[in-house]
Write an enzyme that holds these catalytic residues in place. Structure first.
Site, mmCIF file in Angstrom:
data_model
loop_
_atom_site.group_PDB
_atom_site.id
_atom_site.type_symbol
_atom_site.label_atom_id
_atom_site.label_comp_id
_atom_site.label_asym_id
_atom_site.label_seq_id
_atom_site.Cartn_x
_atom_site.Cartn_y
_atom_site.Cartn_z
ATOM 1 N N LYS A 102 0.933 -1.240 -0.066
ATOM 2 C CA LYS A 102 -0.190 -0.014 0.106
ATOM 3 C C LYS A 102 0.736 1.254 0.084
ATOM 4 O O LYS A 102 2.114 1.294 0.395
ATOM 5 C CB LYS A 102 -0.992 0.102 1.255
ATOM 6 C CG LYS A 102 -0.102 0.031 2.532
ATOM 7 C CD LYS A 102 -1.108 -0.391 3.597
ATOM 8 C CE LYS A 102 -0.364 -0.192 4.935
ATOM 9 N NZ LYS A 102 -1.298 -0.745 6.210
ATOM 10 N N TYR B 253 15.966 30.003 9.331
ATOM 11 C CA TYR B 253 14.578 30.738 9.778
ATOM 12 C C TYR B 253 14.316 30.872 11.263
ATOM 13 O O TYR B 253 14.571 29.843 11.769
ATOM 14 C CB TYR B 253 13.338 29.835 9.090
ATOM 15 C CG TYR B 253 12.899 30.049 7.841
ATOM 16 C CD1 TYR B 253 12.749 31.332 7.187
ATOM 17 C CD2 TYR B 253 13.026 28.974 7.024
ATOM 18 C CE1 TYR B 253 12.357 31.481 6.035
ATOM 19 C CE2 TYR B 253 12.859 29.180 5.565
ATOM 20 C CZ TYR B 253 12.548 30.451 4.863
ATOM 21 O OH TYR B 253 12.303 30.633 3.681
HETATM 22 C C1 LIG Z 1 -0.502 -1.896 6.908
HETATM 23 C C2 LIG Z 1 -1.058 -3.218 7.289
HETATM 24 C C3 LIG Z 1 -0.342 -4.137 7.332
HETATM 25 C C4 LIG Z 1 1.334 -4.234 7.341
HETATM 26 O O1 LIG Z 1 1.769 -3.720 8.390
HETATM 27 P P1 LIG Z 1 3.124 -3.492 8.948
HETATM 28 O O2 LIG Z 1 3.118 -3.136 10.456
HETATM 29 O O3 LIG Z 1 3.907 -2.496 8.149
HETATM 30 O O4 LIG Z 1 3.915 -4.950 8.564
HETATM 31 C C5 LIG Z 1 -0.858 -5.325 7.466
HETATM 32 N N1 LIG Z 1 -2.294 -5.593 7.584
HETATM 33 C C6 LIG Z 1 -3.082 -4.563 7.652
HETATM 34 C C7 LIG Z 1 -4.324 -4.570 7.817
HETATM 35 C C8 LIG Z 1 -2.461 -3.074 7.388
HETATM 36 O O5 LIG Z 1 -3.164 -2.037 7.425
#
Ligand SMILES: *Cc1c(COP(=O)(O)O)cnc(C)c1O
Length: 402
Positions: free
Chosen positions: A53, A285
């Site tokens: 994702k 800044y």
């Molecule tokens: C993002 C996500 C993962 C992966 O999680 P990590 O901590 O990055 O391994 C797995 N399952 C779901 C439902 C997620 O939203």
């Protein structure tokens, strides 16, 4: 293992052609593949999926997915249907692509058409997907998510009970599951990176309880609970499929313990110019930092618009790979397009314009930089932005899947 020497093509001082962009993000696809294999070995009884994702945590899903496919990954997860549509052509036959955020109203047709599997997060979504399947005259695959205590996504115990009542009451012809083929039952840990947190056992028990109510309806459906850190909680929660994200990309799934994963990203910023400033000079800044003595300041062409957060202001340091033992502290406020470091510790050593300094890499781990900026590796990676020159080190070259 981090490679001992920085990429010479990137860092050669004699290089006369200074790149047109001042930030370089090096992404090691071979390390991602090696991390997938390490995780697969940690959970020998489970299928090792991959969460890609947010454009594979900012690293480029169109490069990451083929590298993981080549290693044998067969199940992929994104958050949104739009993300899924961008990579579905790379998934191929015999592999599955799931949308974690579920099925948004009106997108059933697009999802089914593309062969993408929603994670059904409510009874309404289940009903909508089943209706789509009946319209198409076939059972459409999907995952079913159960809320085991995170109160974010998935069927509540209450909804699950309602589903069971409807299944019991069905009058022979139609079942609420007609038109759907559940290929995975899943839930998600809230606190897996803290092994001793009582929520882990509570969620595992809630998941087991919910599964026991479903076992007659959905026999032999693969189960999934563990994210990256969850894998390290042990075999009892690995079930038939694990869903790692951050660990593939080099984040430490076991905070407080040595990182079992290989680092994946190196981030370099190029020096734009250097100057000598007198004692008491204000830098940046807001004039938040003043030199205690005459100092040498280097301005580096990475700023908060590159995802190098403003919370790094006056915190943390960069490293010149030629002298890895010397910390070059970030001084002053991080600007949109540049930041300033005190390079006085390098003595009279010149850092010509174009010199690459390491922000993330062998000397400064992703997790260390995130922590110093008051955040987590996930947020740092996914925020890195579009302005870098991206260099992919190919999995094939390193034969990581051989
Ligand atoms: C993002 C996500 C993962 C992966 O999680 P990590 O901590 O990055 O391994 C797995 N399952 C779901 C439902 C997620 O939203």
């Amino acid at each position: 293992m981090p490679r001992a020497a920085p990429d010479p093509a990137l860092l050669d001082e004699k290089e006369t052609r200074v790149s047109a962009v001042s930030g370089v993000l090096e992404i090691d696809l071979g390390a991602i593949a090696a991390n997938w294999r390490t995780l697969a070995q940690r959970a020998p009884g489970a299928e090792m999926a991959a969460v890609v994702k947010a454009d594979a945590y900012g690293l480029g899903a169109r490069r990451v997915v083929p590298a993981l496919r080549a290693c044998g990954a067969r199940s992929f997860f994104v958050a949104q249907l739009g993300e899924a549509l961008e990579i579905v052509d790379l998934i191929g036959d015999g592999a599955a692509l799931y949308v974690l955020n579920g099925l948004m109203p009106g997108l059933e047709g697009a999802c089914a058409e593309a062969g993408i599997r929603p994670v059904l997060n409510s009874l309404d979504q289940l009903d909508a997907w089943a209706a789509e399947g009946r319209r198409r005259g076939r059972d459409l695959p999907a995952a079913l998510q159960l809320d085991s205590g995170m109160s974010r996504l998935g069927l509540s115990p209450d909804e699950l009970q309602r589903l069971r009542l409807r299944l019991d009451a069905q009058d022979g012809d139609t079942s609420p599951l007609d038109g759907v083929r559940i290929t995975l039952v899943m839930s998600h840990f809230a606190c897996a990176e803290i092994p001793e947190h009582p929520a882990n056992a509570a969620q595992a028990a809630a998941f087991e309880h919910a599964l026991s109510g479903l076992s007659a309806i959905l026999p032999d459906v693969p189960r999934s609970l563990a994210n990256s850190s969850g894998i390290f909680l042990g075999p009892a929660v690995q079930y038939e499929l694990c869903r790692p994200g951050i660990a593939l990309y080099g984040g430490n799934p076991t905070p407080g313990w040595p990182n079992p994963m290989r680092p994946v990203v190196r981030l370099y910023g190029r020096v734009i110019q250097t100057r000598v400033v007198p004692e008491g000079a204000a830098v940046g800044y807001g004039a938040t930092w003043r030199t205690a003595q005459a100092s040498r300041i280097a301005t580096v062409g990475i700023g908060y618009a590159d995802g190098f957060l403003r919370s790094n202001s006056n915190r943390g340091h960069l490293v010149w790979p030629e002298r890895p033992g010397i910390a070059l502290p970030i001084v002053g406020i991080v600007s949109m397009d540049c930041l300033t470091v005190d390079i006085s510790a390098l003595g009279h050593q010149e850092l010509p314009a174009g010199t690459a300094l390491e922000l993330i890499g062998p000397q400064r781990s992703l997790d260390a930089v995130a922590q110093s900026a008051g955040t987590i590796g996930y947020e740092l990676l996914t925020g890195l932005g579009r302005r870098y020159q991206r260099i992919y080190l190919d999995a094939e070259e390193q034969n990581s899947c051989g």
